[in-house]
Motif scaffolding. Structure first.
Motif, PDB file in Angstrom:
ATOM      1  N   ALA A  30      47.259  34.820  37.140  1.00  0.00           N
ATOM      2  CA  ALA A  30      46.726  34.215  35.915  1.00  0.00           C
ATOM      3  C   ALA A  30      47.654  33.155  35.339  1.00  0.00           C
ATOM      4  O   ALA A  30      47.200  32.230  34.668  1.00  0.00           O
ATOM      5  CB  ALA A  30      46.472  35.299  34.873  1.00  0.00           C
ATOM      6  N   TRP A  70      46.502  29.804  36.749  1.00  0.00           N
ATOM      7  CA  TRP A  70      45.104  29.854  37.147  1.00  0.00           C
ATOM      8  C   TRP A  70      44.453  28.477  36.990  1.00  0.00           C
ATOM      9  O   TRP A  70      44.236  27.995  35.883  1.00  0.00           O
ATOM     10  CB  TRP A  70      44.383  30.896  36.314  1.00  0.00           C
ATOM     11  CG  TRP A  70      42.966  31.183  36.701  1.00  0.00           C
ATOM     12  CD1 TRP A  70      41.868  31.078  35.912  1.00  0.00           C
ATOM     13  CD2 TRP A  70      42.501  31.659  37.974  1.00  0.00           C
ATOM     14  NE1 TRP A  70      40.750  31.459  36.600  1.00  0.00           N
ATOM     15  CE2 TRP A  70      41.108  31.821  37.869  1.00  0.00           C
ATOM     16  CE3 TRP A  70      43.128  31.974  39.191  1.00  0.00           C
ATOM     17  CZ2 TRP A  70      40.319  32.265  38.934  1.00  0.00           C
ATOM     18  CZ3 TRP A  70      42.348  32.411  40.245  1.00  0.00           C
ATOM     19  CH2 TRP A  70      40.968  32.558  40.111  1.00  0.00           C
ATOM     20  N   ALA A 114      41.376  27.614  34.598  1.00  0.00           N
ATOM     21  CA  ALA A 114      41.710  27.575  33.169  1.00  0.00           C
ATOM     22  C   ALA A 114      42.565  26.353  32.846  1.00  0.00           C
ATOM     23  O   ALA A 114      42.330  25.654  31.855  1.00  0.00           O
ATOM     24  CB  ALA A 114      42.438  28.858  32.768  1.00  0.00           C
ATOM     25  N   MET A 163      50.836  32.203  29.046  1.00  0.00           N
ATOM     26  CA  MET A 163      49.824  33.182  29.411  1.00  0.00           C
ATOM     27  C   MET A 163      50.082  34.510  28.701  1.00  0.00           C
ATOM     28  O   MET A 163      51.214  34.978  28.630  1.00  0.00           O
ATOM     29  CB  MET A 163      49.825  33.378  30.935  1.00  0.00           C
ATOM     30  CG  MET A 163      48.648  34.187  31.464  1.00  0.00           C
ATOM     31  SD  MET A 163      49.023  35.945  31.535  1.00  0.00           S
ATOM     32  CE  MET A 163      50.349  35.991  32.728  1.00  0.00           C
ATOM     33  N   VAL A 197      40.014  35.479  27.186  1.00  0.00           N
ATOM     34  CA  VAL A 197      40.785  34.300  27.578  1.00  0.00           C
ATOM     35  C   VAL A 197      42.265  34.657  27.599  1.00  0.00           C
ATOM     36  O   VAL A 197      42.762  35.327  26.684  1.00  0.00           O
ATOM     37  CB  VAL A 197      40.512  33.121  26.621  1.00  0.00           C
ATOM     38  CG1 VAL A 197      41.330  31.895  27.013  1.00  0.00           C
ATOM     39  CG2 VAL A 197      39.023  32.780  26.622  1.00  0.00           C
ATOM     40  N   LYS A 198      42.961  34.208  28.624  1.00  0.00           N
ATOM     41  CA  LYS A 198      44.357  34.598  28.823  1.00  0.00           C
ATOM     42  C   LYS A 198      45.362  33.592  28.264  1.00  0.00           C
ATOM     43  O   LYS A 198      46.578  33.794  28.401  1.00  0.00           O
ATOM     44  CB  LYS A 198      44.624  34.800  30.318  1.00  0.00           C
ATOM     45  CG  LYS A 198      43.665  35.777  30.990  1.00  0.00           C
ATOM     46  CD  LYS A 198      43.634  37.127  30.302  1.00  0.00           C
ATOM     47  CE  LYS A 198      42.717  38.104  31.034  1.00  0.00           C
ATOM     48  NZ  LYS A 198      42.586  39.385  30.305  1.00  0.00           N
ATOM     49  N   SER A 202      36.155  30.555  32.387  1.00  0.00           N
ATOM     50  CA  SER A 202      37.259  30.265  33.304  1.00  0.00           C
ATOM     51  C   SER A 202      38.134  31.484  33.579  1.00  0.00           C
ATOM     52  O   SER A 202      38.826  31.531  34.596  1.00  0.00           O
ATOM     53  CB  SER A 202      38.133  29.127  32.743  1.00  0.00           C
ATOM     54  OG  SER A 202      38.942  29.576  31.665  1.00  0.00           O
ATOM     55  N   CYS A 203      38.115  32.473  32.682  1.00  0.00           N
ATOM     56  CA  CYS A 203      38.977  33.649  32.832  1.00  0.00           C
ATOM     57  C   CYS A 203      38.215  34.939  33.116  1.00  0.00           C
ATOM     58  O   CYS A 203      38.825  35.996  33.311  1.00  0.00           O
ATOM     59  CB  CYS A 203      39.816  33.849  31.563  1.00  0.00           C
ATOM     60  SG  CYS A 203      41.018  32.533  31.231  1.00  0.00           S
ATOM     61  N   PHE A 248      39.099  37.486  35.927  1.00  0.00           N
ATOM     62  CA  PHE A 248      40.207  38.403  35.690  1.00  0.00           C
ATOM     63  C   PHE A 248      39.738  39.635  34.926  1.00  0.00           C
ATOM     64  O   PHE A 248      40.138  40.764  35.229  1.00  0.00           O
ATOM     65  CB  PHE A 248      41.334  37.707  34.922  1.00  0.00           C
ATOM     66  CG  PHE A 248      42.161  36.799  35.781  1.00  0.00           C
ATOM     67  CD1 PHE A 248      43.094  37.308  36.669  1.00  0.00           C
ATOM     68  CD2 PHE A 248      41.988  35.428  35.726  1.00  0.00           C
ATOM     69  CE1 PHE A 248      43.844  36.477  37.480  1.00  0.00           C
ATOM     70  CE2 PHE A 248      42.735  34.582  36.532  1.00  0.00           C
ATOM     71  CZ  PHE A 248      43.668  35.104  37.409  1.00  0.00           C
TER      72      PHE A 248
END
Length: 288
Positions: free
Chosen positions: A94, A97, A100, A110, A167-168, A190-191, A194
């Protein structure tokens, strides 16, 4: 491991969250879908690119396909034997990533997750804020303190549950200091790969979506939390309860009724987890 079709599903959920009811497919996208379907019927292992490539060639009806560019979602590879090792492998991926990062609307630091990777209860928020970015842990600011209090009232602490965000990365803003904003559907999409992998690794008995944005990202729901919280939903086959974000309790006009609504949601979660509930707990925040 994330499925190739998840890229397509994430894109469609993001479009639906923005109110779009249809998408445009050019001939190449149609052929990619046909190939994907043929491979599935023949029970062959699908190649990694078709679903992401289709998403990249889709557009809403209002826009020509060539002007709508969606970054293809890369696949995630989970490694490790224990749940903790698998979560760590997700965290490492992540950090850089590409889907993202390519958006250009998220900050660099992150913030992944915290807590027990084998927990029975998983709580999901929307995105890290100022305090979360500083400490690189979700829910550590004032809202996090409220969440800790809710867990304590349930007889739990944050070390016993698994806490994450859709979201990360913290959504960015011009001249940003301590101010935060909610993530966009594109940022959530986009996340999402995960989040799915986290659920598959943790295998919680139930999930709590904290706030409307988390419910939108997880379940594709829009509207008021008050209309979502009355029933159980499902994410990746796991019973999912929607409740108000703990920050809701920080508003000056939040009163006993608001606290009771959140607590009733948590009582339902405790029942789902088959936790012992005392009469004192059942009576929390009721008028005296």
């Amino acid at each position: 491991m994330s499925r190739p079709v998840d890229a397509l599903l994430d894109y469609l959920r993001a479009e639906e969250a923005q109110g779009r009811e249809s998408v445009y497919l050019d001939e190449e996208a149609k052929e990619l879908l046909r190939e994907f379907h043929r491979r599935a019927r023949e029970k062959k292992t699908p190649v990694k690119k078709p679903a992401a490539a289709v998403a990249a060639r889709m557009s809403s009806k209002e826009e020509p396909a060539r002007t709508r560019v969606v970054e293809p979602v890369a696949s995630i590879s989970v490694s490790g034997d224990s749940a903790a090792e698998k979560i760590e492998s997700l965290k490492q991926q992540a950090m850089n990533w590409a889907p993202a990062k390519a958006l250009g609307t998220l900050r660099e630091t992150m913030v992944f997750s915290t807590g027990n990777p084998e927990a029975e209860l998983m709580l999901v928020g929307e995105a890290p804020g100022y305090q979360e970015e500083r400490q690189q842990q979700p829910f550590v600011g004032p809202a996090g303190q409220k969440l800790d209090g809710i867990l304590k009232a349930m007889g739990l602490d944050r070390g016993e549950v698994y806490i994450s965000n859709i979201v990360k990365f913290r959504p960015s803003m011009p001249k940003q200091t301590t101010n935060n904003r909610k993530p966009t559907p594109e940022e959530m999409a986009s996340c999402m790969s995960f989040v799915r992998e986290e659920v598959r690794i943790v295998k919680p008995k139930c999930i709590v979506a904290l706030g409307a944005t988390a419910a939108e990202g997880l379940l594709g729901l829009t509207g008021a939390v008050g209309k979502m919280r009355g029933s159980w939903h499902e994410f990746e086959g796991i019973p999912t309860k929607v409740t108000y974000h703990p920050a809701y309790l920080l508003h000056g006009n939040a009163g006993l009724k608001d606290k009771r609504m959140i607590w009733e949601d948590m009582l339902a979660v405790m029942e789902k987890l088959e936790l012992e509930i005392s009469e004192k707990q059942r009576g929390f925040f009721l008028p005296k």
